[in-house]
Each structure stands twice: as structure tokens, then as C-alpha cells.
Design a protein around this motif. Sequence first.
Motif, PDB file in Angstrom:
ATOM      1  N   HIS A 115      61.834   6.369  92.128  1.00 44.91           N
ATOM      2  CA  HIS A 115      62.001   7.178  93.327  1.00 44.91           C
ATOM      3  C   HIS A 115      60.922   8.259  93.315  1.00 44.91           C
ATOM      4  O   HIS A 115      60.643   8.849  92.266  1.00 44.91           O
ATOM      5  CB  HIS A 115      63.402   7.809  93.327  1.00 44.91           C
ATOM      6  CG  HIS A 115      63.745   8.472  94.618  1.00 44.91           C
ATOM      7  ND1 HIS A 115      63.229   9.694  94.979  1.00 44.91           N
ATOM      8  CD2 HIS A 115      64.542   8.064  95.632  1.00 44.91           C
ATOM      9  CE1 HIS A 115      63.702  10.023  96.150  1.00 44.91           C
ATOM     10  NE2 HIS A 115      64.497   9.049  96.580  1.00 44.91           N
ATOM     11  N   PRO A 116      60.261   8.552  94.423  1.00 44.81           N
ATOM     12  CA  PRO A 116      59.200   9.557  94.451  1.00 44.81           C
ATOM     13  C   PRO A 116      59.638  10.914  93.888  1.00 44.81           C
ATOM     14  O   PRO A 116      58.833  11.625  93.287  1.00 44.81           O
ATOM     15  CB  PRO A 116      58.839   9.666  95.933  1.00 44.81           C
ATOM     16  CG  PRO A 116      59.235   8.356  96.523  1.00 44.81           C
ATOM     17  CD  PRO A 116      60.435   7.902  95.733  1.00 44.81           C
ATOM     18  N   LEU A 117      60.897  11.251  94.047  1.00 48.56           N
ATOM     19  CA  LEU A 117      61.383  12.524  93.525  1.00 48.56           C
ATOM     20  C   LEU A 117      61.326  12.561  91.999  1.00 48.56           C
ATOM     21  O   LEU A 117      61.042  13.603  91.412  1.00 48.56           O
ATOM     22  CB  LEU A 117      62.805  12.798  94.022  1.00 48.56           C
ATOM     23  CG  LEU A 117      63.421  14.129  93.618  1.00 48.56           C
ATOM     24  CD1 LEU A 117      62.542  15.304  94.082  1.00 48.56           C
ATOM     25  CD2 LEU A 117      64.823  14.254  94.184  1.00 48.56           C
ATOM     26  N   VAL A 118      61.543  11.413  91.348  1.00 45.04           N
ATOM     27  CA  VAL A 118      61.457  11.351  89.885  1.00 45.04           C
ATOM     28  C   VAL A 118      60.039  11.669  89.437  1.00 45.04           C
ATOM     29  O   VAL A 118      59.830  12.434  88.488  1.00 45.04           O
ATOM     30  CB  VAL A 118      61.906   9.972  89.350  1.00 45.04           C
ATOM     31  CG1 VAL A 118      61.673   9.855  87.857  1.00 45.04           C
ATOM     32  CG2 VAL A 118      63.375   9.732  89.677  1.00 45.04           C
ATOM     33  N   ALA A 119      59.042  11.120  90.095  1.00 44.50           N
ATOM     34  CA  ALA A 119      57.644  11.412  89.756  1.00 44.50           C
ATOM     35  C   ALA A 119      57.351  12.897  89.924  1.00 44.50           C
ATOM     36  O   ALA A 119      56.689  13.508  89.082  1.00 44.50           O
ATOM     37  CB  ALA A 119      56.697  10.577  90.613  1.00 44.50           C
ATOM     38  N   GLU A 120      57.869  13.503  90.985  1.00 44.76           N
ATOM     39  CA  GLU A 120      57.674  14.930  91.196  1.00 44.76           C
ATOM     40  C   GLU A 120      58.355  15.742  90.105  1.00 44.76           C
ATOM     41  O   GLU A 120      57.802  16.724  89.603  1.00 44.76           O
ATOM     42  CB  GLU A 120      58.216  15.354  92.564  1.00 44.76           C
ATOM     43  CG  GLU A 120      57.382  14.880  93.729  1.00 44.76           C
ATOM     44  CD  GLU A 120      57.936  15.373  95.053  1.00 44.76           C
ATOM     45  OE1 GLU A 120      58.254  16.577  95.154  1.00 44.76           O
ATOM     46  OE2 GLU A 120      58.066  14.551  95.967  1.00 44.76           O
ATOM     47  N   MET A 121      59.553  15.320  89.716  1.00 43.34           N
ATOM     48  CA  MET A 121      60.275  16.036  88.655  1.00 43.34           C
ATOM     49  C   MET A 121      59.498  15.979  87.337  1.00 43.34           C
ATOM     50  O   MET A 121      59.421  16.969  86.610  1.00 43.34           O
ATOM     51  CB  MET A 121      61.664  15.428  88.441  1.00 43.34           C
ATOM     52  CG  MET A 121      62.658  15.801  89.488  1.00 43.34           C
ATOM     53  SD  MET A 121      64.296  15.221  89.010  1.00 43.34           S
ATOM     54  CE  MET A 121      64.550  13.924  90.191  1.00 43.34           C
TER      55      MET A 121
END
Length: 86
Positions: free
Chosen positions: A76-82
Motif C-alpha cells: 500500500h502506498p501509505l506503507v512506503a511513506e511510513m
Amino acid sequence: LNNAFIVIDEAQNCTYTQLKMLLTRLGWHSTMVITGDPAQSDLLPEFSGLATAAERLEKLGGASIIRLEGKDVVRHPLVAEMLDVL
């Protein structure tokens, strides 16, 4: 371990001696994959052997070391941001 595909996961939680023991069990017609993130070890930094083993193995022609980065995360793109901020 002959004719095998061996996966050592979470190797950041192995000592250098444990990794050496595992690596030297590689047999004929076998492949060994070791995964781990040295930054996520449950051991004290001086006890995790993954970084040292990778550094030494990188000098061998028959071994490959692949270091993944945040851009390699396929979730999920949010995981990469995290991962970028944590």
C-alpha cells in the motif's frame, strides 16, 4: 542440504556464528536465500551478524547481495511513506 532451496528469514536476529553455521551447510545443487533488515534486529547491534556476513560475502563471485530501498516496497502506498519517516 543437497538439492534444496533454503530460505533463512529474519536473519538480522542471527549472530554471526549462527549465520556462518547456516551458510556452511549449503550442499550441491542448492540455493540459499537469506533475508533480513539489519535496522530491525531484536538483538543488540553488536550481536547481529547479518551486516558483517553480507559485507564479507559481497566479495565472493558466487554470492549476490541485494539491498532494497524504500522505493522497492510494493505494498500500500501509505506503507512506503511510513517506511520513509519511521
